[in-house]
Design a protein around this motif. Structure first.
Motif, short mmCIF file in Angstrom:
data_model
loop_
_atom_site.label_atom_id
_atom_site.label_comp_id
_atom_site.label_asym_id
_atom_site.label_seq_id
_atom_site.Cartn_x
_atom_site.Cartn_y
_atom_site.Cartn_z
N ALA A 58 36.63 22.98 55.39
CA ALA A 58 36.52 24.32 56.16
C ALA A 58 37.60 24.66 55.65
O ALA A 58 37.73 25.86 55.52
CB ALA A 58 36.25 23.62 56.43
N ALA A 59 38.64 24.03 56.53
CA ALA A 59 39.75 24.80 56.06
C ALA A 59 40.26 25.54 54.99
O ALA A 59 40.67 26.63 54.62
CB ALA A 59 41.20 23.98 56.58
N ALA A 60 39.68 25.06 53.68
CA ALA A 60 40.15 25.28 52.69
C ALA A 60 39.54 26.34 52.65
O ALA A 60 39.89 27.47 51.45
CB ALA A 60 39.96 24.39 51.02
N ILE A 61 38.23 26.46 52.43
CA ILE A 61 37.70 27.08 52.55
C ILE A 61 38.62 29.10 53.39
O ILE A 61 38.03 29.90 52.85
CB ILE A 61 35.88 27.30 52.61
CG1 ILE A 61 35.60 26.29 51.87
CG2 ILE A 61 35.32 28.74 52.89
CD1 ILE A 61 34.33 25.60 52.36
N ALA A 62 38.68 28.59 54.27
CA ALA A 62 38.84 29.21 54.72
C ALA A 62 39.99 30.37 55.00
O ALA A 62 40.43 31.41 54.78
CB ALA A 62 39.25 29.18 56.29
N ALA A 63 41.23 29.31 54.03
CA ALA A 63 42.02 29.36 53.83
C ALA A 63 42.25 30.33 52.36
O ALA A 63 43.12 31.44 52.24
CB ALA A 63 43.24 28.56 53.78
N ALA A 64 40.97 30.46 51.68
CA ALA A 64 41.57 30.74 50.74
C ALA A 64 41.59 32.36 49.73
O ALA A 64 42.45 32.71 49.13
CB ALA A 64 40.13 30.41 49.92
N ILE A 65 40.99 33.23 50.73
CA ILE A 65 41.32 34.65 50.68
C ILE A 65 42.44 34.82 51.10
O ILE A 65 43.86 35.41 50.22
CB ILE A 65 40.73 35.45 50.73
CG1 ILE A 65 38.41 35.11 50.66
CG2 ILE A 65 40.61 36.93 51.69
CD1 ILE A 65 37.71 36.13 51.61
N PRO A 66 43.08 34.54 52.45
CA PRO A 66 44.10 34.88 52.99
C PRO A 66 46.15 34.06 51.69
O PRO A 66 46.81 34.61 51.45
CB PRO A 66 44.95 34.12 53.60
CG PRO A 66 43.27 34.25 55.00
CD PRO A 66 41.98 33.83 53.08
N LEU A 67 45.34 33.17 51.01
CA LEU A 67 46.35 32.70 50.08
C LEU A 67 46.24 33.70 48.75
O LEU A 67 47.41 33.65 48.21
CB LEU A 67 46.05 30.85 49.84
CG LEU A 67 46.51 30.12 51.49
CD1 LEU A 67 46.03 28.58 50.80
CD2 LEU A 67 47.66 30.67 51.38
#
Length: 399
Positions: A58-67
């Motif tokens: 879930a953290a990876a999905i949330a962080a994808a666009i900002p990164l």
């Protein structure tokens, strides 16, 4: 693969492929004994390991666009160097984890880094080569990955017998440092590009056509949790076949992927081809699900083999189609952000739909799970060409 690109690009591609081989050799090695290490050495319960992986996903999905947005701003290659350095540090930290909270922190860091690395690698390939060569390079990249994992997995299983888990983990972390160094020496970009402006707000999340494409691709990418979760669970639950056959059956997927991925990808380098082949991938996946379902009633070994051939065909078509589509609908100055957003569909399949829909339904309704999956693939096959036809291409793409 590289004959139609320049010398500088060929050198960068060869170094990228070499670094990727080392990378996924280590990944395959660790995955082969990770479950045993976390439960048998660290002392975590299987449920704790699964919960940690779900939170990390879930953290990876949330962080994808900002990164992805940050990579556009500061440079894709620089971002890849940082990501691989984090993977090296996180892997080394696994050797010193002693409780669930420590495990959760480390698995989250590594999962976020792993997921964004995929999109950033695709973005980097777009910087060093142009046009149809991008999908061909990625096909070679994926072939190298499959070869490395096919070597690393059995090797990890053998090394696990020595009991030197922490030593192997630290050696794996050292290999990731080599990968980091390799990316640090790759060219920033063969072509000079202006840095992306600072972007805030929802950004790509307002682009409904890209999100619809990502949703369709997310369904098609369910081949991965089917291969890794549903198929082995179904074999153990619904047939009398010995679990020892799993290695032989997995070999069908591995060998076919090694032999045919680059060949098939050559035919899916245009938008028109992607539109034409996505329904084909969906049809193969739906047929595989029906064969898995029927395997519990009749000639299970033969039907499992046939189903895995069908599922692998779906994989080998859906993956290059996703590459072509994601490139075609990603603006050059927002490529990292858009590719990361497109990859969210795949991440949802792997971390949400896969574990919940597949494993949960197999326990609750058994074989009917395969019917539901077949219908999902059929729906994706119908919707896919309509989604592509109704979307505007954001940059020039061959069609």
């Amino acid at each position: 693969m590289t004959q139609d690109i320049g010398r500088t690009e060929r050198r960068a591609v060869r170094r990228l492929l070499g670094a990727s081989f080392v990378d996924f050799l280590g990944s395959g090695l660790f995955l082969a004994f990770s479950a045993v290490y976390f439960t048998g050495v660290v002392g975590l319960a299987a449920g704790q390991v699964g919960l940690g992986m779900s939170i990390a996903g879930a953290a990876a999905i949330a962080a994808a666009i900002p990164l992805g947005r940050a990579a556009d701003r500061y440079g894709v290659r620089r971002a890849l160097v940082l990501v691989h350095a984090l993977r090296a540090a996180g892997t080394a930290a696994y050797a010193f984890v002693g409780d669930w909270w420590g495990y959760l922190v480390v698995v989250t860091i590594i999962t976020v880094a792993d997921q964004i690395a995929t999109a950033l690698t695709q973005a980097y390939v777009a910087e060093i080569v142009e046009g149809n060569s991008r999908v061909r390079v990625l096909a070679s990249y994926r072939t190298v990955i499959n070869l490395a994992i096919s070597i690393g997995g059995p090797l990890g299983g053998l090394l696990a017998g020595t009991g030197l888990f922490r030593t192997i983990i630290l050696a794996n972390a050292a290999a990731y440092l080599l990968v980091t160094a390799a990316f640090a020496t790759l060219p920033q970009s063969v072509r000079t590009e202006e840095p992306a402006p600072v972007r805030r707000g929802l950004g790509v999340l307002r682009d409904l056509r890209l999100l619809s494409l990502a949703c369709v691709d997310g369904v098609l990418q369910l081949w991965q949790p089917i291969l890794n979760l549903a198929f082995p669970l179904w074999l153990a639950q619904a047939t009398t076949l010995p679990n020892g056959l799993l290695g032989v059956l997995y070999a069908i997927n591995t060998v076919l992927a090694l032999v045919f991925q680059a060949l098939i990808a050559r035919h899916i380098t245009s938008l028109r081809a992607a539109r034409r082949y996505q329904p084909v991938a969906a049809a193969f996946a739906a047929a595989a699900c029906l064969l898995f379902w029927y395997a519990a009633q009749s000639i299970p070994l033969a039907l499992f083999c046939a189903a895995l051939v069908m599922l692998t065909a779906a994989e080998l078509i859906a993956v290059p189609a996703a590459w072509t589509l994601s490139y075609a609908f990603s603006p050059d100055d927002q490529r990292g952000e858009y590719l990361a957003a497109f990859g969210m569909g795949r991440s949802v399949s792997r971390y949400v739909l896969g574990p919940i829909l597949i494993t949960g339904m197999l326990q609750l309704v058994g074989g009917w799970t395969w019917g539901v999956l077949a219908l999902l693939f059929a729906a994706a096959g119908i919707i896919a060409p309509l989604t592509i036809r109704n979307a505007d291409v954001t940059r020039s793409a061959t069609s």
